[in-house]
Design an enzyme around this catalytic site. Structure first.
Site, PDB file in Angstrom:
ATOM      1  N   GLY A  44       0.728  -0.687  -0.222  1.00 38.25           N
ATOM      2  CA  GLY A  44       0.094  -0.064  -0.363  1.00 38.25           C
ATOM      3  C   GLY A  44       1.108   1.399   0.128  1.00 38.25           C
ATOM      4  O   GLY A  44       0.154   2.021  -0.637  1.00 38.25           O
ATOM      5  N   GLU A  99       4.087   3.642   5.663  1.00 40.79           N
ATOM      6  CA  GLU A  99       3.100   3.294   5.649  1.00 40.79           C
ATOM      7  C   GLU A  99       1.714   4.135   5.129  1.00 40.79           C
ATOM      8  O   GLU A  99       1.931   5.330   5.944  1.00 40.79           O
ATOM      9  CB  GLU A  99       2.666   2.652   7.514  1.00 40.79           C
ATOM     10  CG  GLU A  99       1.549   1.919   7.267  1.00 40.79           C
ATOM     11  CD  GLU A  99       1.593   0.488   6.438  1.00 40.79           C
ATOM     12  OE1 GLU A  99       1.393   0.444   5.168  1.00 40.79           O
ATOM     13  OE2 GLU A  99       1.804  -0.397   7.457  1.00 40.79           O
ATOM     14  N   ASP A 100       1.161   3.442   4.356  1.00 44.49           N
ATOM     15  CA  ASP A 100      -0.143   3.813   3.893  1.00 44.49           C
ATOM     16  C   ASP A 100      -1.083   4.472   5.041  1.00 44.49           C
ATOM     17  O   ASP A 100      -1.949   5.556   4.861  1.00 44.49           O
ATOM     18  CB  ASP A 100      -0.488   3.328   2.516  1.00 44.49           C
ATOM     19  CG  ASP A 100      -1.147   1.565   3.108  1.00 44.49           C
ATOM     20  OD1 ASP A 100      -1.040   1.136   4.508  1.00 44.49           O
ATOM     21  OD2 ASP A 100      -1.295   1.395   2.753  1.00 44.49           O
ATOM     22  N   ASP A 103      -4.617   1.827  10.491  1.00 45.60           N
ATOM     23  CA  ASP A 103      -5.718   1.637  11.829  1.00 45.60           C
ATOM     24  C   ASP A 103      -6.305   0.926  12.933  1.00 45.60           C
ATOM     25  O   ASP A 103      -5.754   1.572  13.921  1.00 45.60           O
ATOM     26  CB  ASP A 103      -6.416   0.311   9.998  1.00 45.60           C
ATOM     27  CG  ASP A 103      -7.834   0.506  10.005  1.00 45.60           C
ATOM     28  OD1 ASP A 103      -9.220   0.384  11.124  1.00 45.60           O
ATOM     29  OD2 ASP A 103      -8.113  -0.122   9.345  1.00 45.60           O
ATOM     30  N   LYS A 131      -6.021   6.490  11.496  1.00 44.08           N
ATOM     31  CA  LYS A 131      -7.681   6.106  11.324  1.00 44.08           C
ATOM     32  C   LYS A 131      -8.199   5.399  12.353  1.00 44.08           C
ATOM     33  O   LYS A 131      -8.151   4.963  12.994  1.00 44.08           O
ATOM     34  CB  LYS A 131      -8.541   5.370  10.212  1.00 44.08           C
ATOM     35  CG  LYS A 131     -10.009   4.811  10.219  1.00 44.08           C
ATOM     36  CD  LYS A 131      -9.885   3.501   9.442  1.00 44.08           C
ATOM     37  CE  LYS A 131     -10.178   3.381   8.121  1.00 44.08           C
ATOM     38  NZ  LYS A 131     -10.654   2.344   7.279  1.00 44.08           N
ATOM     39  N   PHE A 152     -14.125   2.883   4.401  1.00 45.85           N
ATOM     40  CA  PHE A 152     -12.641   2.376   3.720  1.00 45.85           C
ATOM     41  C   PHE A 152     -12.180   2.894   2.386  1.00 45.85           C
ATOM     42  O   PHE A 152     -13.400   3.851   1.683  1.00 45.85           O
ATOM     43  CB  PHE A 152     -13.398   1.020   2.976  1.00 45.85           C
ATOM     44  CG  PHE A 152     -12.311  -0.269   3.205  1.00 45.85           C
ATOM     45  CD1 PHE A 152     -11.768  -0.985   4.103  1.00 45.85           C
ATOM     46  CD2 PHE A 152     -11.885  -0.647   1.724  1.00 45.85           C
ATOM     47  CE1 PHE A 152     -10.742  -1.450   3.442  1.00 45.85           C
ATOM     48  CE2 PHE A 152     -11.532  -1.652   1.306  1.00 45.85           C
ATOM     49  CZ  PHE A 152     -10.969  -2.214   2.054  1.00 45.85           C
ATOM     50  N   VAL A 153     -11.122   3.800   2.562  1.00 51.68           N
ATOM     51  CA  VAL A 153     -10.845   3.841   1.813  1.00 51.68           C
ATOM     52  C   VAL A 153      -9.712   2.982   0.513  1.00 51.68           C
ATOM     53  O   VAL A 153      -8.920   2.481   0.851  1.00 51.68           O
ATOM     54  CB  VAL A 153      -9.620   5.413   1.766  1.00 51.68           C
ATOM     55  CG1 VAL A 153     -10.750   6.796   3.119  1.00 51.68           C
ATOM     56  CG2 VAL A 153      -8.577   4.709   2.925  1.00 51.68           C
ATOM     57  N   ASP A 159      -5.487   0.310  -1.541  1.00 53.52           N
ATOM     58  CA  ASP A 159      -6.590  -1.662  -2.545  1.00 53.52           C
ATOM     59  C   ASP A 159      -7.881  -1.861  -1.817  1.00 53.52           C
ATOM     60  O   ASP A 159      -8.228  -1.445  -0.914  1.00 53.52           O
ATOM     61  CB  ASP A 159      -5.268  -2.512  -2.552  1.00 53.52           C
ATOM     62  CG  ASP A 159      -5.007  -3.719  -1.646  1.00 53.52           C
ATOM     63  OD1 ASP A 159      -5.903  -4.740  -2.001  1.00 53.52           O
ATOM     64  OD2 ASP A 159      -4.889  -3.034  -1.186  1.00 53.52           O
ATOM     65  N   ARG A 165      -5.601   0.737  -6.414  1.00 48.66           N
ATOM     66  CA  ARG A 165      -4.311   1.476  -6.082  1.00 48.66           C
ATOM     67  C   ARG A 165      -4.019   2.625  -7.144  1.00 48.66           C
ATOM     68  O   ARG A 165      -3.335   3.257  -6.855  1.00 48.66           O
ATOM     69  CB  ARG A 165      -2.803   0.095  -6.067  1.00 48.66           C
ATOM     70  CG  ARG A 165      -3.459  -0.996  -4.978  1.00 48.66           C
ATOM     71  CD  ARG A 165      -1.757  -1.893  -4.582  1.00 48.66           C
ATOM     72  NE  ARG A 165      -1.877  -2.591  -5.277  1.00 48.66           N
ATOM     73  CZ  ARG A 165      -2.050  -2.946  -2.529  1.00 48.66           C
ATOM     74  NH1 ARG A 165      -1.953  -1.885  -1.927  1.00 48.66           N
ATOM     75  NH2 ARG A 165      -2.676  -4.446  -1.903  1.00 48.66           N
TER      76      ARG A 165
END
Length: 182
Positions: A44, A99-100, A103, A131, A152-153, A159, A165
């Site tokens: 990600g 990191e993307d 969560d 998040k 949910f992004v 993805d 992506r």
């Protein structure tokens, strides 16, 4: 074609570019006179990592690691699996984990603990998205792009089932796509 599955754009290409530039400026300031190693947590973060690296002006190296706790779902399973380890030794190096999205914190908590055991000189965490509503484990973030709601992004490297992506922005995925209501 992918756009039809997007409920709305959360961050445009321009907003992403501006924020990535700001994070790079912070890293340039914090690492003046040093040579950090950026570690991209695949898959990600690859788009964010590429854009960030191009904006960093201090000498830096990169490496990649792949961990997973999602599988094909939309929530963390809590089971973390390393699917690709680092190529280089990090002992004595200043590392920045890129990191993307942060969560639940389960994956990053595990990963950061694993990396600390390898004795880097210093370690900071850079995440594009945070998040906090989903947090199960506390994780300290040094560089954060955006705080987002519990949606949910996808896009900009993120993805759902390995799709989306390649969207140049970050959007909220329509719940019907992943079996949610709507």
């Amino acid at each position: 074609m992918l756009e039809q599955d997007i409920e709305r754009v959360l961050f445009s290409e321009e907003e992403l570019d501006k924020r990535v530039s700001e994070i790079a400026a912070e890293i340039n300031r914090d690492y003046a006179g040093k040579e950090p190693m950026l570690i991209s947590v695949l898959r990600g973060s690859f788009v964010f990592m590429a854009d960030l690296t191009r904006k960093i002006e201090v000498p830096c190296t990169i490496d990649f690691m792949s961990v997973s706790s999602y599988g094909k779902g939309t929530t963390s399973s809590g089971q973390v699996q390393i699917t690709k380890d680092l190529s280089d030794d990090i002992e004595g190096k200043d590392i920045i984990v890129v990191e993307d999205i942060l969560d639940s914190g389960n994956t990053l908590s595990y990963l950061l603990e694993l990396l600390r055991a390898r004795k880097p000189a210093s370690m900071k965490l850079c995440t594009l998205l945070d998040k906090p509503d989903r947090r199960v484990k506390e994780v300290h973030v040094d560089y954060s792009g955006f705080t987002i709601p519990d949606e949910f992004v996808v896009g900009y490297g993120l993805d759902y089932a390995e799709k989306y992506r390649n969207l140049p922005y970050i959007g909220i995925l329509k719940p019907r796509v992943y079996g949610g209501e709507g």
